[in-house]
Scaffold this active site. Structure first.
Site, PDB file in Angstrom:
ATOM      1  N   ARG A 109       0.884  -1.180   0.000  1.00  0.00           N
ATOM      2  CA  ARG A 109       0.000   0.000   0.000  1.00  0.00           C
ATOM      3  C   ARG A 109       0.909   1.213   0.000  1.00  0.00           C
ATOM      4  O   ARG A 109       1.632   1.468   0.972  1.00  0.00           O
ATOM      5  CB  ARG A 109      -0.936   0.003   1.209  1.00  0.00           C
ATOM      6  CG  ARG A 109      -1.689   1.326   1.338  1.00  0.00           C
ATOM      7  CD  ARG A 109      -2.869   1.275   2.271  1.00  0.00           C
ATOM      8  NE  ARG A 109      -3.987   0.572   1.666  1.00  0.00           N
ATOM      9  CZ  ARG A 109      -5.236   0.602   2.122  1.00  0.00           C
ATOM     10  NH1 ARG A 109      -5.528   1.305   3.199  1.00  0.00           N
ATOM     11  NH2 ARG A 109      -6.198  -0.054   1.518  1.00  0.00           N
ATOM     12  N   HIS A 136      -6.867   0.916  -7.057  1.00  0.00           N
ATOM     13  CA  HIS A 136      -7.111   0.024  -5.909  1.00  0.00           C
ATOM     14  C   HIS A 136      -7.707  -1.286  -6.463  1.00  0.00           C
ATOM     15  O   HIS A 136      -8.889  -1.580  -6.262  1.00  0.00           O
ATOM     16  CB  HIS A 136      -8.079   0.701  -4.939  1.00  0.00           C
ATOM     17  CG  HIS A 136      -8.130   0.081  -3.576  1.00  0.00           C
ATOM     18  ND1 HIS A 136      -7.404  -1.035  -3.233  1.00  0.00           N
ATOM     19  CD2 HIS A 136      -8.842   0.424  -2.458  1.00  0.00           C
ATOM     20  CE1 HIS A 136      -7.655  -1.352  -1.964  1.00  0.00           C
ATOM     21  NE2 HIS A 136      -8.519  -0.483  -1.483  1.00  0.00           N
ATOM     22  N   GLN A 139      -9.791  -3.942  -4.334  1.00  0.00           N
ATOM     23  CA  GLN A 139     -11.119  -3.479  -3.964  1.00  0.00           C
ATOM     24  C   GLN A 139     -12.112  -3.811  -5.066  1.00  0.00           C
ATOM     25  O   GLN A 139     -13.229  -4.288  -4.814  1.00  0.00           O
ATOM     26  CB  GLN A 139     -11.078  -1.959  -3.716  1.00  0.00           C
ATOM     27  CG  GLN A 139     -12.424  -1.380  -3.337  1.00  0.00           C
ATOM     28  CD  GLN A 139     -12.928  -1.934  -2.018  1.00  0.00           C
ATOM     29  OE1 GLN A 139     -12.202  -1.922  -1.033  1.00  0.00           O
ATOM     30  NE2 GLN A 139     -14.161  -2.420  -1.973  1.00  0.00           N
ATOM     31  N   ASP A 230     -17.217   6.889  -2.620  1.00  0.00           N
ATOM     32  CA  ASP A 230     -16.019   6.725  -1.787  1.00  0.00           C
ATOM     33  C   ASP A 230     -15.815   8.063  -1.065  1.00  0.00           C
ATOM     34  O   ASP A 230     -16.481   9.060  -1.376  1.00  0.00           O
ATOM     35  CB  ASP A 230     -14.813   6.372  -2.685  1.00  0.00           C
ATOM     36  CG  ASP A 230     -13.533   6.102  -1.894  1.00  0.00           C
ATOM     37  OD1 ASP A 230     -13.606   5.895  -0.662  1.00  0.00           O
ATOM     38  OD2 ASP A 230     -12.442   6.087  -2.508  1.00  0.00           O
ATOM     39  N   CYS A 270     -16.460   1.542  -0.735  1.00  0.00           N
ATOM     40  CA  CYS A 270     -15.335   0.652  -0.419  1.00  0.00           C
ATOM     41  C   CYS A 270     -14.989   0.666   1.065  1.00  0.00           C
ATOM     42  O   CYS A 270     -14.317  -0.238   1.545  1.00  0.00           O
ATOM     43  CB  CYS A 270     -14.122   1.039  -1.251  1.00  0.00           C
ATOM     44  SG  CYS A 270     -13.575   2.724  -0.953  1.00  0.00           S
ATOM     45  N   ARG A 298     -13.606  -8.825   0.238  1.00  0.00           N
ATOM     46  CA  ARG A 298     -12.164  -8.589   0.089  1.00  0.00           C
ATOM     47  C   ARG A 298     -11.416  -9.884   0.409  1.00  0.00           C
ATOM     48  O   ARG A 298     -10.467 -10.257  -0.276  1.00  0.00           O
ATOM     49  CB  ARG A 298     -11.696  -7.464   1.039  1.00  0.00           C
ATOM     50  CG  ARG A 298     -12.191  -6.068   0.681  1.00  0.00           C
ATOM     51  CD  ARG A 298     -11.603  -5.558  -0.609  1.00  0.00           C
ATOM     52  NE  ARG A 298     -10.154  -5.492  -0.587  1.00  0.00           N
ATOM     53  CZ  ARG A 298      -9.437  -4.482  -0.106  1.00  0.00           C
ATOM     54  NH1 ARG A 298     -10.048  -3.414   0.374  1.00  0.00           N
ATOM     55  NH2 ARG A 298      -8.125  -4.491  -0.148  1.00  0.00           N
TER      56      ARG A 298
HETATM   57  N1   CP Z   1     -11.379  -0.427   1.417  1.00  0.00           N
HETATM   58  C1   CP Z   1     -10.151  -0.481   1.951  1.00  0.00           C
HETATM   59  O1   CP Z   1      -9.132  -0.660   1.267  1.00  0.00           O
HETATM   60  O2   CP Z   1     -10.127  -0.328   3.308  1.00  0.00           O
HETATM   61  P1   CP Z   1      -8.856  -0.180   4.229  1.00  0.00           P
HETATM   62  O3   CP Z   1      -8.266   1.187   3.974  1.00  0.00           O
HETATM   63  O4   CP Z   1      -9.384  -0.320   5.627  1.00  0.00           O
HETATM   64  O5   CP Z   1      -7.875  -1.245   3.895  1.00  0.00           O
HETATM   65  N1  NVA Z   2      -9.890   6.581  -1.948  1.00  0.00           N
HETATM   66  C1  NVA Z   2      -9.604   6.105  -0.615  1.00  0.00           C
HETATM   67  C2  NVA Z   2      -9.791   4.639  -0.539  1.00  0.00           C
HETATM   68  C3  NVA Z   2      -9.600   4.045   0.832  1.00  0.00           C
HETATM   69  C4  NVA Z   2      -9.776   2.570   0.854  1.00  0.00           C
HETATM   70  C5  NVA Z   2      -8.196   6.500  -0.225  1.00  0.00           C
HETATM   71  O1  NVA Z   2      -7.294   6.409  -1.081  1.00  0.00           O
HETATM   72  O2  NVA Z   2      -7.991   6.929   0.902  1.00  0.00           O
END
Ligand code: CP
Ligand code: NVA
Length: 311
Positions: A109, A136, A139, A230, A270, A298
């Site tokens: 990440r 992502h 997701q 989102d 998400c 997930r």
């Molecule tokens: N949707 C998602 O990726 O959640 P987290 O940020 O909790 O991993």
């Molecule tokens: N768009 C959001 C998604 C979190 C799962 C972010 O990048 O923070």
């Protein structure tokens, strides 16, 4: 370094990296879920290890990957840059080369997509994105699994309402592949990445579905089978919080919006959600919402993906 995926075979840092095997991954994910619910254990990743590097916080991604590896008989290591030498200046390329000597897969990440690409290019084991500023993909795998379970097919119109962010980008690239129409409804200043949108439109032509943009949520959601939203303030956008809340005020997913869509519309997010900001609690806890199914999926979707890449 620009990269919009196309079957890297080894890595999944864009949803397009699974363009050819998306259906197979979803099939496998569905099977994994059924096995799990029946109490059957599948240990296909016995003795395998997954390194998970998190530059940003996570609830769902971390837990679903970690539990997924455990359920498949393997092991996951949670690594934050401050615990790694990465935090003291070791390069991401060297980190990739070293991790590749120990583990069977790396989940990352990242703040920056360029870092994701550099890690993938220097790793000899599969790299899976757990989100970056561009996409992502995991997701979206879970989202597609959810849509298929609930609607039965992808002959649907998905309207994404809100910020043209990483989640929106991956939905745009993934929707044509499964054969679903999609509208990205965002304010003009928050459109999805132009290169990604253009690519999605071309894929739409190739796969015979409509990919379009809109800026009026009231109009866009008419007849929608799926409304997806989102957060307005993604991780890294915190400094713009006040401005964003003003700019997105007409894009809240609330009862009035849901009533404009198809009667059997499903509402997706998400998560994590900011209740009362991009979505009301009434809608999130209401009969159309499938947000917790998405979160659950997930786990199953990523098990399907890891078996495909690391099995
Ligand atoms: N949707 C998602 O990726 O959640 P987290 O940020 O909790 O991993
Ligand atoms: N768009 C959001 C998604 C979190 C799962 C972010 O990048 O923070």
């Amino acid at each position: 370094m620009e990269y919009i995926g196309e079957n890297m075979t080894k890595n999944v840092i864009s949803i397009l990296d699974v363009k050819e095997n998306l259906k197979e991954i979803l099939r496998r994910a569905g099977e994994m879920k059924k096995n799990y619910k029946n109490g059957e254990s599948v240990r296909s990743l016995k003795d395998k290890s997954l390194a998970m590097i998190f530059e940003k916080p996570s609830t769902r991604t971390r837990i679903s990957f970690e539990v997924g590896m455990t359920q498949l008989g393997g092991h996951a290591l949670y690594l934050s840059p401050k615990d790694l030498q990465l935090g003291r200046g070791e390069t991401i390329a060297d980190t990739a080369k070293v991790l590749s000597r120990y583990v069977d897969g790396i989940m990352y990440r990242a703040f920056e997509h360029d870092m994701m690409v550099e890690l993938a290019e220097n790793s000899s084991v599969p790299v899976i994105s757990g989100l970056d500023d561009k996409e992502h993909p995991c997701q979206i795998l879970a989202d597609f699994l959810t849509i298929r379970e609930i609607k039965g097919n992808f002959d649907q119109k998905l309207v994404y309402v809100g910020d043209g962010n990483n989640v929106c980008n991956s939905l745009l690239l993934g929707s044509p592949i499964v054969g679903m129409d999609m509208v990205a409804c965002t304010p003009d200043d928050y459109r999805p990445d132009e290169d990604i949108f253009e690519r999605a439109v071309k894929l739409g032509e190739e796969y015979g579905v409509e990919i379009s943009r809109h800026d009026d949520p009231k109009e866009a959601v008419k007849g929608a089978d799926v409304i997806y939203t989102d957060v307005w303030i993604s991780m890294g956008d915190e400094e713009e919080a006040d401005k964003r809340k003003r700019d997105f005020k007409d894009y809240q997913v609330n009862r009035e919006m849901v009533e404009r869509a198809a009667d059997d519309v499903i509402v997706m997010h998400c998560l994590p959600a900011h209740r009362g900001v991009e979505i009301t609690s009434e809608v999130m806890d209401g009969p159309h919402s499938v947000v917790f199914d998405q979160a659950e999926n997930r786990l199953h979707a990523q098990k399907g993906l890891m078996m495909e890449l690391m099995g």
